[in-house]
Design an enzyme around this catalytic site. Structure first.
Site, PDB file in Angstrom:
ATOM      1  N   PHE A   1       0.853  -1.186   0.000  1.00  0.00           N
ATOM      2  CA  PHE A   1       0.000   0.000   0.000  1.00  0.00           C
ATOM      3  C   PHE A   1       0.887   1.233   0.000  1.00  0.00           C
ATOM      4  O   PHE A   1       1.725   1.401   0.877  1.00  0.00           O
ATOM      5  CB  PHE A   1      -0.940   0.044   1.212  1.00  0.00           C
ATOM      6  CG  PHE A   1      -1.892   1.204   1.130  1.00  0.00           C
ATOM      7  CD1 PHE A   1      -3.014   1.150   0.312  1.00  0.00           C
ATOM      8  CD2 PHE A   1      -1.635   2.379   1.811  1.00  0.00           C
ATOM      9  CE1 PHE A   1      -3.875   2.233   0.200  1.00  0.00           C
ATOM     10  CE2 PHE A   1      -2.490   3.477   1.706  1.00  0.00           C
ATOM     11  CZ  PHE A   1      -3.617   3.400   0.890  1.00  0.00           C
TER      12      PHE A   1
ATOM     13  N   ASP B   1       9.215   2.480   1.788  1.00  0.00           N
ATOM     14  CA  ASP B   1       8.044   3.213   2.277  1.00  0.00           C
ATOM     15  C   ASP B   1       7.888   2.894   3.765  1.00  0.00           C
ATOM     16  O   ASP B   1       7.401   1.822   4.141  1.00  0.00           O
ATOM     17  CB  ASP B   1       6.813   2.790   1.465  1.00  0.00           C
ATOM     18  CG  ASP B   1       5.526   3.443   1.966  1.00  0.00           C
ATOM     19  OD1 ASP B   1       5.515   3.996   3.081  1.00  0.00           O
ATOM     20  OD2 ASP B   1       4.522   3.377   1.229  1.00  0.00           O
TER      21      ASP B   1
ATOM     22  N   LYS C   1       2.660   9.249   8.429  1.00  0.00           N
ATOM     23  CA  LYS C   1       1.794   8.952   9.590  1.00  0.00           C
ATOM     24  C   LYS C   1       2.261   9.493  10.946  1.00  0.00           C
ATOM     25  O   LYS C   1       1.747  10.468  11.440  1.00  0.00           O
ATOM     26  CB  LYS C   1       1.545   7.442   9.657  1.00  0.00           C
ATOM     27  CG  LYS C   1       0.701   6.961   8.472  1.00  0.00           C
ATOM     28  CD  LYS C   1       0.089   5.604   8.716  1.00  0.00           C
ATOM     29  CE  LYS C   1      -1.076   5.324   7.788  1.00  0.00           C
ATOM     30  NZ  LYS C   1      -0.730   4.800   6.475  1.00  0.00           N
TER      31      LYS C   1
HETATM   32  C1  LIG Z   1      -0.924   5.128   5.081  1.00  0.00           C
HETATM   33  C2  LIG Z   1       0.127   4.726   4.133  1.00  0.00           C
HETATM   34  C3  LIG Z   1       0.347   5.446   2.947  1.00  0.00           C
HETATM   35  C4  LIG Z   1      -0.528   6.596   2.503  1.00  0.00           C
HETATM   36  O1  LIG Z   1      -0.501   7.664   3.384  1.00  0.00           O
HETATM   37  P1  LIG Z   1      -1.607   8.845   3.219  1.00  0.00           P
HETATM   38  O2  LIG Z   1      -1.169   9.854   4.247  1.00  0.00           O
HETATM   39  O3  LIG Z   1      -2.934   8.241   3.525  1.00  0.00           O
HETATM   40  O4  LIG Z   1      -1.519   9.353   1.851  1.00  0.00           O
HETATM   41  C5  LIG Z   1       1.389   5.034   2.130  1.00  0.00           C
HETATM   42  N1  LIG Z   1       2.175   3.990   2.466  1.00  0.00           N
HETATM   43  C6  LIG Z   1       1.995   3.295   3.604  1.00  0.00           C
HETATM   44  C7  LIG Z   1       2.915   2.172   3.928  1.00  0.00           C
HETATM   45  C8  LIG Z   1       0.953   3.624   4.468  1.00  0.00           C
HETATM   46  O5  LIG Z   1       0.763   2.901   5.569  1.00  0.00           O
END
Ligand SMILES: *Cc1c(COP(=O)(O)O)cnc(C)c1O
Length: 396
Positions: free
Chosen positions: A137, A222, A251
């Site tokens: 994700f 990420d 986050k």
């Molecule tokens: C939550 C998340 C995102 C996206 O972040 P947003 O602030 O919602 O755009 C991308 N990568 C990972 C691993 C995430 O947990």
């Protein structure tokens, strides 16, 4: 306003893209949140891995309030001390060199993807491919939902940006078949969060790092969910003994104030020059003051150590539930305070039942209970949540 009025207004006026739970949250304190009817909940979701200091942490509240009274926003056409300070801290903590701030995780990844493309083209005009993992994700913008290896997030948005390839996560042989001289980057979560708290083999990321080096491809990690101490390390890649070329954060970084960041090595960052990227709000003084407070408190309150200790305790307690309810829980996995419990059934009813008993937990990937609480919780809080989960499972 009472709950039903608020829900009605929302349904009439807000885009209905969230399958919301039936409560209206009002305020919080530490690991607890309260709804507008005064009911108290222990919060083991933490705004989805965002509220790393819990709710209303005095140092974070003070930093945001003081900054708001000084200057909330000024354009990135000017310098601010607080932005420079946080950039310096993050560069040092990551072992990388140059930071860029945006406002969300998706923006952080979008920036990383753009930088990787520009960098690739400094080597060869066709070095543009980005390889990502299934069940990953990476966000909801067009490029990041394309990077996200889950068709359900992509359906209906075609045509998608080109140049993305997908491999099964934690399958090095599959990656080896896809990476080539045309690869500008491999982009992975060091632990997949939304995909179900999937932890790779200990040597997977090291092998990926070596493969990237062999082909001159960048490794983008990420760490939007795993970063900023959640796994017990500031960055999860420290668990695997490697360093990426670009890491992305969001986050937990500012404890709930919107922020995103990517951090790159000097070699890679040099592919961007003035005008190549930008943001109006990104890295504004308010968000940076919050991030600065979070980084300070993480150190002062030794929250990396706490994430590790309490994470181990949470895992042991969940394993006790697994032993008690073997027909319901088949696996418990996690690092620090990103923990998953695999169920034999969909998790939504269990989450709802915990909610009605005063515990906020989460289910992801359909049947994985996910726990990403604040990093400053104690064993007492774990026991409180586990007692509610125990009662819930007993009733299933
Ligand atoms: C939550 C998340 C995102 C996206 O972040 P947003 O602030 O919602 O755009 C991308 N990568 C990972 C691993 C995430 O947990």
């Amino acid at each position: 306003m009472d709950k039903l009025t608020i829900v009605d207004i929302d349904k009439d006026n807000y885009l209905q893209v969230f399958a919301r739970y039936d409560i209206v949250l009002d305020h919080g304190e530490g690991p607890y949140v309260y709804d507008n009817e005064g009911k108290k909940y222990i919060d083991f979701l933490g705004g989805i891995a965002v509220n790393v200091l819990g709710h209303a942490h005095p140092a974070l509240v003070k930093a945001v309030a003081e900054q708001a009274g000084k200057i909330i926003h000024c354009s990135n056409l000017y310098y601010t001390e607080v932005q420079a300070t946080v950039a310096k801290k993050l560069a040092k903590l990551s072992g990388l060199d140059k930071v860029f701030f945006g406002n969300s995780g998706a923006e952080a990844n979008e920036g990383a993807i753009k930088l990787a493309r520009k960098y690739g083209k400094t080597i060869a005009s066709d070095k543009v491919e980005i390889v990502t993992a299934e069940h990953s994700f990476h966000g909801r913008t067009l490029a990041t939902l394309t990077a996200t290896g889950q068709p359900k997030y992509q359906k209906g948005y075609e045509p998608l940006p080109g140049g993305f390839k997908y491999v099964p996560y934690n399958d090095f042989a599959a990656l080896e078949k896809v990476v080539s001289d045309k690869t500008c980057a491999v982009m992975l979560e060091p632990i997949q969060g939304e995909g179900g708290v999937n932890i790779p083999d200990t040597d997977y990321l090291l092998k990926v790092r070596q493969l990237c080096d062999k082909y001159g491809a960048l490794l983008i990690l990420d760490e939007i969910q795993t970063g900023i101490g959640r796994t017990g390390k500031m960055f999860a890649y420290e668990l695997f003994g490697i360093k990426p070329d670009i890491v992305t954060l969001a986050k937990g970084l500012a404890g709930g104030v919107p922020i995103g960041a990517f951090i790159a090595s000097d070699k890679v960052a040099a592919a961007f020059t003035a005008g190549d990227h930008g943001s109006t709000f990104g890295g504004n003084p308010l968000a940076c003051a919050a991030a600065n407070a979070v980084l300070t408190v993480l150190e002062q309150e030794k929250l990396l150590e706490n994430a590790q200790t309490i994470g181990d305790y949470l895992i042991s307690k969940l394993n006790e539930l697994k032993a008690k309810y073997p027909a319901l829980i088949t696996e418990v996995r996690g690092k620090g305070l990103i923990v998953g419990a695999k169920l034999t059934c969909p998790g939504r009813d269990i989450v709802n039942s915990c909610l009605s008993q005063g515990a906020i937990i989460n289910c992801t990937a359909g049947d994985i209970l996910r726990f990403v609480p604040p990093l400053n919780i104690t064993k007492v809080h774990v026991d409180e949540m586990i007692a509610i989960l125990d009662k819930t499972l007993a009733a299933v």
